[in-house]
Motif scaffolding. Sequence first.
Motif, short mmCIF file in Angstrom:
data_model
loop_
_atom_site.label_atom_id
_atom_site.label_comp_id
_atom_site.label_asym_id
_atom_site.label_seq_id
_atom_site.Cartn_x
_atom_site.Cartn_y
_atom_site.Cartn_z
N VAL A 51 -3.64 2.59 5.20
CA VAL A 51 -2.39 2.16 4.56
C VAL A 51 -2.43 0.72 4.87
CG1 VAL A 51 0.01 2.18 5.14
CG2 VAL A 51 -1.32 4.31 5.28
N THR A 52 -1.89 0.22 3.61
CA THR A 52 -1.87 -1.55 3.76
C THR A 52 -0.63 -2.08 3.18
OG1 THR A 52 -2.96 -1.71 1.68
CG2 THR A 52 -4.18 -1.73 3.63
N GLN A 53 -0.09 -3.14 3.70
CA GLN A 53 1.08 -3.80 2.91
C GLN A 53 0.66 -4.72 2.15
OE1 GLN A 53 3.83 -5.71 5.75
NE2 GLN A 53 5.47 -5.34 4.47
N GLY A 54 0.85 -4.42 0.66
CA GLY A 54 0.42 -5.30 -0.41
C GLY A 54 -0.83 -4.58 -0.92
N LYS A 55 -1.07 -5.28 -2.08
CA LYS A 55 -2.05 -4.65 -3.00
C LYS A 55 -3.46 -4.93 -2.46
CE LYS A 55 0.92 -4.29 -6.88
NZ LYS A 55 1.24 -4.62 -8.32
N HIS A 56 -4.28 -4.33 -1.87
CA HIS A 56 -5.54 -4.43 -1.69
C HIS A 56 -6.58 -3.49 -2.62
CE1 HIS A 56 -4.48 -7.06 1.62
NE2 HIS A 56 -3.39 -6.13 1.69
N GLY A 57 -7.69 -3.92 -2.59
CA GLY A 57 -8.80 -3.10 -3.20
C GLY A 57 -8.39 -2.76 -4.48
N SER A 58 -8.99 -1.54 -5.20
CA SER A 58 -8.89 -1.44 -6.67
C SER A 58 -7.69 -0.60 -6.96
CB SER A 58 -10.16 -0.64 -7.02
OG SER A 58 -9.97 0.07 -8.28
N VAL A 59 -6.98 -0.85 -8.22
CA VAL A 59 -5.71 0.01 -8.54
C VAL A 59 -6.28 1.36 -8.81
CG1 VAL A 59 -6.31 -0.42 -11.24
CG2 VAL A 59 -3.96 0.01 -10.32
N PHE A 60 -7.43 1.86 -9.13
CA PHE A 60 -7.89 3.18 -9.13
C PHE A 60 -8.03 3.76 -7.71
CE2 PHE A 60 -9.37 0.90 -12.98
CZ PHE A 60 -8.73 1.56 -13.72
N ASP A 61 -7.85 3.35 -6.59
CA ASP A 61 -8.21 3.70 -5.30
C ASP A 61 -7.02 3.67 -4.54
OD1 ASP A 61 -9.68 4.94 -3.29
OD2 ASP A 61 -9.95 2.93 -2.17
N ARG A 62 -5.79 3.38 -5.10
CA ARG A 62 -4.58 2.98 -4.61
C ARG A 62 -3.35 3.93 -4.87
NH1 ARG A 62 -4.48 -2.38 -5.60
NH2 ARG A 62 -3.16 -2.29 -7.60
N MET A 63 -2.63 4.64 -4.07
CA MET A 63 -1.47 5.00 -4.12
C MET A 63 -0.15 4.25 -3.84
SD MET A 63 -2.60 8.95 -3.27
CE MET A 63 -1.14 9.79 -3.92
N GLY A 64 0.73 4.40 -4.58
CA GLY A 64 1.96 3.50 -4.25
C GLY A 64 2.60 2.69 -5.41
N PRO A 65 3.48 2.08 -5.00
CA PRO A 65 3.92 1.50 -3.89
C PRO A 65 4.90 2.49 -3.20
CG PRO A 65 5.29 0.76 -5.56
CD PRO A 65 4.34 1.46 -6.28
N TYR A 66 5.06 2.41 -1.77
CA TYR A 66 5.70 2.96 -0.99
C TYR A 66 6.85 1.98 -0.33
CZ TYR A 66 2.70 7.19 -2.06
OH TYR A 66 2.20 7.76 -2.85
N PRO A 67 8.13 2.58 0.12
CA PRO A 67 9.03 1.68 0.80
C PRO A 67 8.69 1.04 2.05
CG PRO A 67 10.00 3.78 0.72
CD PRO A 67 8.60 3.93 -0.25
N ASP A 68 7.87 1.95 2.77
CA ASP A 68 7.49 1.82 4.40
C ASP A 68 6.15 2.33 4.80
OD1 ASP A 68 8.01 4.58 5.08
OD2 ASP A 68 10.15 4.05 5.01
#
Length: 57
Positions: A15-32
């Motif tokens: 879990v990270t704050q901010g966009k890291h890595g590939s858009v295809f490997d990322r779920m979100g955004p979430y509020p917290d």
Amino acid sequence: MSDEQWYYEISTGTVTQGKHGSVFDRMGPYPDEETARRALEIAKERNAAADEDDADN
């Protein structure tokens, strides 16, 4: 402008704050962070609700 939203990285379970890595490997955004940690559970719940809705139609 910085991205203060939270994301879940599918390949690592990180879990990270901010966009890291590939858009295809990322779920979100979430509020917290806590909500981002539940990303897979949330997706499962949403899929089950959509399947139930499809069955009703």
